[in-house]
Scaffold this active site. Structure first.
Site, PDB file in Angstrom:
ATOM      1  N   HIS A 246       0.849  -1.200   0.000  1.00 45.53           N
ATOM      2  CA  HIS A 246       0.000   0.000   0.000  1.00 45.53           C
ATOM      3  C   HIS A 246       0.877   1.239   0.000  1.00 45.53           C
ATOM      4  O   HIS A 246       1.953   1.237   0.591  1.00 45.53           O
ATOM      5  CB  HIS A 246      -0.919   0.022   1.237  1.00 45.53           C
ATOM      6  CG  HIS A 246      -2.094   0.930   1.054  1.00 45.53           C
ATOM      7  ND1 HIS A 246      -2.042   2.262   1.384  1.00 45.53           N
ATOM      8  CD2 HIS A 246      -3.326   0.698   0.541  1.00 45.53           C
ATOM      9  CE1 HIS A 246      -3.203   2.811   1.081  1.00 45.53           C
ATOM     10  NE2 HIS A 246      -3.997   1.889   0.576  1.00 45.53           N
ATOM     11  N   GLU A 300      -7.855  -5.282  -0.516  1.00 44.04           N
ATOM     12  CA  GLU A 300      -8.389  -6.056  -1.631  1.00 44.04           C
ATOM     13  C   GLU A 300      -8.347  -7.557  -1.391  1.00 44.04           C
ATOM     14  O   GLU A 300      -9.079  -8.314  -2.026  1.00 44.04           O
ATOM     15  CB  GLU A 300      -7.618  -5.719  -2.920  1.00 44.04           C
ATOM     16  CG  GLU A 300      -7.661  -4.262  -3.303  1.00 44.04           C
ATOM     17  CD  GLU A 300      -9.013  -3.797  -3.806  1.00 44.04           C
ATOM     18  OE1 GLU A 300     -10.043  -4.238  -3.248  1.00 44.04           O
ATOM     19  OE2 GLU A 300      -9.043  -2.998  -4.743  1.00 44.04           O
TER      20      GLU A 300
HETATM   21  N1  ACO Z   1       4.076  -7.495  -4.616  1.00 43.56           N
HETATM   22  C1  ACO Z   1       5.385  -7.417  -4.899  1.00 43.56           C
HETATM   23  N2  ACO Z   1       6.114  -6.295  -4.815  1.00 43.56           N
HETATM   24  C2  ACO Z   1       5.475  -5.191  -4.436  1.00 43.56           C
HETATM   25  C3  ACO Z   1       4.124  -5.191  -4.114  1.00 43.56           C
HETATM   26  C4  ACO Z   1       3.410  -6.394  -4.219  1.00 43.56           C
HETATM   27  N3  ACO Z   1       2.104  -6.472  -3.944  1.00 43.56           N
HETATM   28  N4  ACO Z   1       3.748  -3.942  -3.769  1.00 43.56           N
HETATM   29  C5  ACO Z   1       4.848  -3.181  -3.872  1.00 43.56           C
HETATM   30  N5  ACO Z   1       5.890  -3.950  -4.280  1.00 43.56           N
HETATM   31  C6  ACO Z   1       7.254  -3.516  -4.513  1.00 43.56           C
HETATM   32  C7  ACO Z   1       7.306  -2.717  -5.804  1.00 43.56           C
HETATM   33  O1  ACO Z   1       7.597  -3.564  -6.893  1.00 43.56           O
HETATM   34  C8  ACO Z   1       8.383  -1.741  -5.527  1.00 43.56           C
HETATM   35  O2  ACO Z   1       9.615  -2.327  -5.825  1.00 43.56           O
HETATM   36  P1  ACO Z   1      10.721  -1.482  -6.667  1.00 43.56           P
HETATM   37  O3  ACO Z   1      11.027  -0.287  -5.788  1.00 43.56           O
HETATM   38  O4  ACO Z   1      11.823  -2.453  -6.808  1.00 43.56           O
HETATM   39  O5  ACO Z   1      10.041  -1.111  -7.941  1.00 43.56           O
HETATM   40  C9  ACO Z   1       8.322  -1.527  -4.011  1.00 43.56           C
HETATM   41  O6  ACO Z   1       7.621  -2.629  -3.478  1.00 43.56           O
HETATM   42  C10 ACO Z   1       7.595  -0.282  -3.636  1.00 43.56           C
HETATM   43  O7  ACO Z   1       6.369  -0.293  -4.301  1.00 43.56           O
HETATM   44  P2  ACO Z   1       5.708   1.003  -4.887  1.00 43.56           P
HETATM   45  O8  ACO Z   1       5.213   0.703  -6.273  1.00 43.56           O
HETATM   46  O9  ACO Z   1       6.568   2.206  -4.684  1.00 43.56           O
HETATM   47  O10 ACO Z   1       4.523   1.146  -3.934  1.00 43.56           O
HETATM   48  P3  ACO Z   1       3.310   2.060  -4.231  1.00 43.56           P
HETATM   49  O11 ACO Z   1       3.076   2.813  -3.023  1.00 43.56           O
HETATM   50  O12 ACO Z   1       3.445   2.864  -5.443  1.00 43.56           O
HETATM   51  O13 ACO Z   1       2.224   0.965  -4.577  1.00 43.56           O
HETATM   52  C11 ACO Z   1       0.484  -0.515  -4.590  1.00 43.56           C
HETATM   53  C12 ACO Z   1       1.177   0.593  -3.802  1.00 43.56           C
HETATM   54  C13 ACO Z   1       0.163  -0.010  -5.994  1.00 43.56           C
HETATM   55  C14 ACO Z   1      -0.821  -0.879  -3.909  1.00 43.56           C
HETATM   56  C15 ACO Z   1       1.423  -1.748  -4.667  1.00 43.56           C
HETATM   57  O14 ACO Z   1       1.738  -2.207  -3.375  1.00 43.56           O
HETATM   58  C16 ACO Z   1       0.846  -2.872  -5.512  1.00 43.56           C
HETATM   59  O15 ACO Z   1       1.016  -2.854  -6.744  1.00 43.56           O
HETATM   60  N6  ACO Z   1       0.153  -3.878  -4.887  1.00 43.56           N
HETATM   61  C17 ACO Z   1      -0.434  -4.957  -5.632  1.00 43.56           C
HETATM   62  C18 ACO Z   1      -1.763  -4.522  -6.257  1.00 43.56           C
HETATM   63  C19 ACO Z   1      -2.835  -4.292  -5.202  1.00 43.56           C
HETATM   64  O16 ACO Z   1      -2.959  -5.021  -4.232  1.00 43.56           O
HETATM   65  N7  ACO Z   1      -3.658  -3.256  -5.461  1.00 43.56           N
HETATM   66  C20 ACO Z   1      -4.723  -2.839  -4.520  1.00 43.56           C
HETATM   67  C21 ACO Z   1      -4.283  -1.673  -3.712  1.00 43.56           C
HETATM   68  S1  ACO Z   1      -5.389  -1.258  -2.426  1.00 43.56           S
HETATM   69  C22 ACO Z   1      -6.445  -0.114  -3.071  1.00 43.56           C
HETATM   70  O17 ACO Z   1      -6.130   0.677  -3.874  1.00 43.56           O
HETATM   71  C23 ACO Z   1      -7.855  -0.111  -2.689  1.00 43.56           C
END
Ligand code: ACO
Length: 360
Positions: A246, A300
């Site tokens: 998140h 989610e």
């Molecule tokens: N699985 C694996 N790696 C992850 C995940 C995940 N679920 N979430 C974040 N990371 C990694 C990213 O790849 C990133 O790595 P990098 O720096 O090497 O690229 C690092 O952790 C930081 O992630 P960010 O993208 O900076 O985190 P951000 O705050 O932008 O993203 C998000 C949050 C989009 C929810 C992300 O955690 C994600 O994609 N999760 C999976 C999809 C998901 O569950 N979506 C629902 C979100 S809840 C909602 O909106 C209601």
């Protein structure tokens, strides 16, 4: 942050709100002045919508019949919507149906979604739309429009689960879809335009598009023994695990526990045992994969199980999310309008200049 450019707007505060507070370090969510767990215990979704509108200083009818009348009016125009939405995904159909509502009044916009979505889901099964029941709650009425032959006691328990889900997702700070709604409202465009834009922002898997893929993941894993190897292989391929991570929370999303508790009052989910194993394995795998970045369960993950137990098809989960978040979008539009301030950030030009010099 890339060279002074904050691509994701992390940490930037661009609004004051009375609607909700997300404490990402403590894992706390306050909606309209109440902790989420307390709110869902004593409220209904329509009650939360009314609280959010009141907190935004916006008008909201005391008369419960106002929503029922709005639903009846939407149903009266259902034919052209169903014809236009044929072949569309549920969320695309909802987007279209909302855009066809020629109103900026929040009441019909909140009321329309369940009527449109239920009629569309029935139409794609070759079934005729079912008229709204003016005496039913929004959630029970939605389920009755979807499946009028359902046992009434079962429907009441499913409706409570759906109502808790909608309350849980009703508002959540300045998430991407709410920000979109506020940007559109800030231009003095209408509320219908703002919620249609917000729904577009919700659709992506990084926001509201994740719960369907959570079930796909559980299907693919299939057995508890396969969970660890499957998850580690997905991470090794560079994939993101749906339902984890998140932007704001650095601990477990408090909504996950509220939704997991709601599952107890729904018909037993045959997936729950597997989901718990997968959740534990995913948290372990993510901690090993990114020891520097806490990646915990988000809303989610258990949304997927709740909406499946309620009886919705997985491709309708994002649309169902939109019906709940609509309460927040409408209140944020009202709150944004009161500021009177256009939201207009800047970009840095990195393209060619006619004189060959770098842009100032
Ligand atoms: N699985 C694996 N790696 C992850 C995940 C995940 N679920 N979430 C974040 N990371 C990694 C990213 O790849 C990133 O790595 P990098 O720096 O090497 O690229 C690092 O952790 C930081 O992630 P960010 O993208 O900076 O985190 P951000 O705050 O932008 O993203 C998000 C949050 C989009 C929810 C992300 O955690 C994600 O994609 N999760 C999976 C999809 C998901 O569950 N979506 C629902 C979100 S809840 C909602 O909106 C209601």
């Amino acid at each position: 942050m890339t060279d002074g450019v904050n691509m994701g707007l992390e940490g930037l505060v661009v609004a004051e709100t009375r609607l909700s507070h997300v404490d990402g370090q403590a894992g706390r969510l306050v909606i309209a002045g109440q902790d989420l767990a307390d709110l869902v215990r004593g409220e209904t979704f329509l009650g939360v919508a009314a609280r959010l509108m009141a907190a935004a200083g916006a008008a909201w009818p005391q008369d419960p019949d106002a929503l029922a009348a709005a639903q009846t009016a939407v149903f009266g125009r259902i034919g052209p919507f169903l014809a236009a939405a044929r072949g569309l995904s549920p969320v695309a159909a909802l987007r279209l149906g909302l855009a066809m509502q020629e109103t900026d009044d929040p009441v019909p916009l909140l009321a329309a979604g369940p009527v449109l979505l239920a009629a569309h889901l029935r139409a794609r099964q070759g079934l005729a739309p079912v008229a709204p029941d003016p005496s039913a709650s929004l959630a029970a009425g939605f389920l009755a429009m979807l499946n009028p032959d359902q046992d009434a006691a079962l429907r009441q328990s499913l409706a409570r689960g759906l109502d808790v889900y909608w309350m849980t997702v009703s508002d959540h700070g300045l998430n991407a879809s709410t920000f979109t709604a506020r940007v559109i409202a800030s231009t003095q465009a209408g509320t219908m335009a703002a919620v249609v834009g917000a729904l577009g922002a919700l659709e992506g898997p990084l926001h509201g598009g994740a719960p369907g893929p959570v079930l796909d993941m559980l299907d693919a894993i299939a057995t508890p023994a396969a969970a660890g190897p499957w998850l580690r292989a997905a991470l090794a391929r560079g994939e993101r695990l749906m339902g984890f991570g998140h932007r704001i929370y650095r601990v477990r999303d408090p909504r996950a526990d509220v939704l997991k508790a709601a599952l107890r009052d729904l018909p037993p989910s045959p997936r729950l045992a597997l989901a718990e194993v997968v959740e534990a394995e995913a948290r372990t795998a993510l901690a090993a994969h990114r020891p520097d970045r806490p990646l915990e369960t988000n809303v989610e993950y258990y949304t997927a199980l709740v909406l499946e137990a309620v009886g919705l098809p997985r491709d309708a989960f994002t649309a169902a999310f939109g019906l709940g978040r609509m309460a927040g979008w409408l209140a944020h539009c009202a709150e944004q309008r009161r500021t009177g301030r256009l939201i207009r950030p800047q970009s840095r030009y990195i393209g060619p200049m006619p004189d060959g010099q770098a842009a100032a």
